[in-house]
Design a protein around this motif. Structure first.
Motif, PDB file in Angstrom:
ATOM      1  N   PRO A  35      19.674  25.601  23.035  1.00 31.87           N
ATOM      2  CA  PRO A  35      18.731  24.572  23.494  1.00 31.87           C
ATOM      3  C   PRO A  35      18.913  23.264  22.730  1.00 31.87           C
ATOM      4  O   PRO A  35      19.324  23.256  21.568  1.00 31.87           O
ATOM      5  CB  PRO A  35      17.366  25.200  23.211  1.00 31.87           C
ATOM      6  CG  PRO A  35      17.615  26.151  22.085  1.00 31.87           C
ATOM      7  CD  PRO A  35      19.006  26.676  22.289  1.00 31.87           C
ATOM      8  N   ALA A  36      18.589  22.161  23.398  1.00 32.10           N
ATOM      9  CA  ALA A  36      18.709  20.841  22.783  1.00 32.10           C
ATOM     10  C   ALA A  36      17.800  19.867  23.517  1.00 32.10           C
ATOM     11  O   ALA A  36      17.214  20.207  24.557  1.00 32.10           O
ATOM     12  CB  ALA A  36      20.159  20.359  22.831  1.00 32.10           C
ATOM     13  N   VAL A  37      17.677  18.658  22.973  1.00 37.07           N
ATOM     14  CA  VAL A  37      16.916  17.598  23.641  1.00 37.07           C
ATOM     15  C   VAL A  37      17.698  16.291  23.552  1.00 37.07           C
ATOM     16  O   VAL A  37      18.468  16.075  22.617  1.00 37.07           O
ATOM     17  CB  VAL A  37      15.512  17.396  23.021  1.00 37.07           C
ATOM     18  CG1 VAL A  37      14.635  18.610  23.261  1.00 37.07           C
ATOM     19  CG2 VAL A  37      15.606  17.076  21.537  1.00 37.07           C
ATOM     20  N   ILE A  38      17.473  15.431  24.563  1.00 40.25           N
ATOM     21  CA  ILE A  38      18.006  14.068  24.559  1.00 40.25           C
ATOM     22  C   ILE A  38      16.815  13.126  24.483  1.00 40.25           C
ATOM     23  O   ILE A  38      15.851  13.276  25.241  1.00 40.25           O
ATOM     24  CB  ILE A  38      18.812  13.771  25.836  1.00 40.25           C
ATOM     25  CG1 ILE A  38      19.929  14.802  26.033  1.00 40.25           C
ATOM     26  CG2 ILE A  38      19.407  12.367  25.784  1.00 40.25           C
ATOM     27  CD1 ILE A  38      20.644  14.660  27.380  1.00 40.25           C
ATOM     28  N   TYR A  39      16.865  12.147  23.567  1.00 40.41           N
ATOM     29  CA  TYR A  39      15.746  11.216  23.428  1.00 40.41           C
ATOM     30  C   TYR A  39      16.270   9.829  23.057  1.00 40.41           C
ATOM     31  O   TYR A  39      17.453   9.641  22.777  1.00 40.41           O
ATOM     32  CB  TYR A  39      14.761  11.713  22.361  1.00 40.41           C
ATOM     33  CG  TYR A  39      15.315  11.702  20.955  1.00 40.41           C
ATOM     34  CD1 TYR A  39      15.142  10.597  20.123  1.00 40.41           C
ATOM     35  CD2 TYR A  39      16.025  12.789  20.452  1.00 40.41           C
ATOM     36  CE1 TYR A  39      15.657  10.576  18.832  1.00 40.41           C
ATOM     37  CE2 TYR A  39      16.543  12.783  19.167  1.00 40.41           C
ATOM     38  CZ  TYR A  39      16.359  11.668  18.363  1.00 40.41           C
ATOM     39  OH  TYR A  39      16.876  11.649  17.092  1.00 40.41           O
ATOM     40  N   GLY A  40      15.364   8.854  23.047  1.00 40.34           N
ATOM     41  CA  GLY A  40      15.723   7.513  22.598  1.00 40.34           C
ATOM     42  C   GLY A  40      15.784   6.481  23.703  1.00 40.34           C
ATOM     43  O   GLY A  40      15.673   6.791  24.898  1.00 40.34           O
TER      44      GLY A  40
END
Length: 218
Positions: A35-40
């Motif tokens: 699992p991972a997340v993309i942000y910004g």
């Protein structure tokens, strides 16, 4: 400069309670995904998952940048955080931050030593004290490593941050006086023994109380 790795990722759907939570994470790992997340960039946080093999390839390549393919949409990201298990063997989660190619970013780059220090031939020991360097540079100019030539380092000499030859557009984000490595003179066995002996001599003597004699029975 490290190239951005192209990786295909899949979305997770937290709104339907199918993309987050301990059970989902365990299921993903059993399927060989992480699992991972993309942000910004003031955009929404996007939960994703990606192949464990792709993650390990990225880690081994020491790649800072990745180009994520999310359902045909490309996202250029910087690896901001890697969460490991308690034993440091398995990767549990990743954080990816959106970046533009020419965006000025801050990151850490590993330091690699090259050559043979001349001071070692004089009986010295080479000590590598700092293994990564904080730098500022455009996202598309992140070096895969900072290579340091140690061949000219003699006995009782060292290399500081200010001595490093950095690639174009890369600036060290650390104190120039920070010592990266040095060649030191090892203490001889006699000096060590002498020091230990001196320490022992300065220790106060321990005086035990005298044992009282038992009264003799009549």
């Amino acid at each position: 400069m490290a190239e951005a790795l192209k990786i295909r990722v899949e979305p997770r759907d937290p709104a339907k309670n199918k993309g987050t939570g301990t059970r989902v994470v365990r299921r993903l790992r059993k399927e060989g995904r992480i699992p991972a997340v993309i942000y910004g960039h003031k955009q929404e946080v996007v939960p994703i998952s990606l192949s464990k093999d792709d993650v390990w390839h990225m880690i081994k390549a020491a790649s800072h940048l990745a180009e994520l393919d999310l359902g045909g949409k490309s996202e250029t990201v910087l690896v901001r955080d890697v969460q490991w298990d308690n034993l440091g063997r398995e990767i549990l989660h990743l954080d990816f931050a959106r970046v533009s190619a020419d965006e000025q970013i801050e990151t850490e780059v590993k330091i690699e030593l090259r050559g043979h220090a001349s001071g070692v031939d004089e009986g010295g020991l080479l000590e590598h004290l700092v293994h990564t360097l904080a730098v500022k540079c455009p996202a598309n100019a992140i070096p895969d490593s900072i290579r340091v030539d140690v061949s000219g380092v003699g006995l009782d000499q060292g290399i500081h941050v200010r001595d490093l030859k950095l690639p174009p557009n890369v600036v060290a984000d650390a104190d120039g006086d920070l010592l990266i490595l040095h060649v030191v003179t090892p203490r001889s066995a006699e000096e060590s023994t002498g020091a230990d002996g001196a320490d022992a001599a300065t220790q106060p003597e321990v005086i035990k109380p005298e044992r009282k004699e038992k009264d003799k029975e009549d």
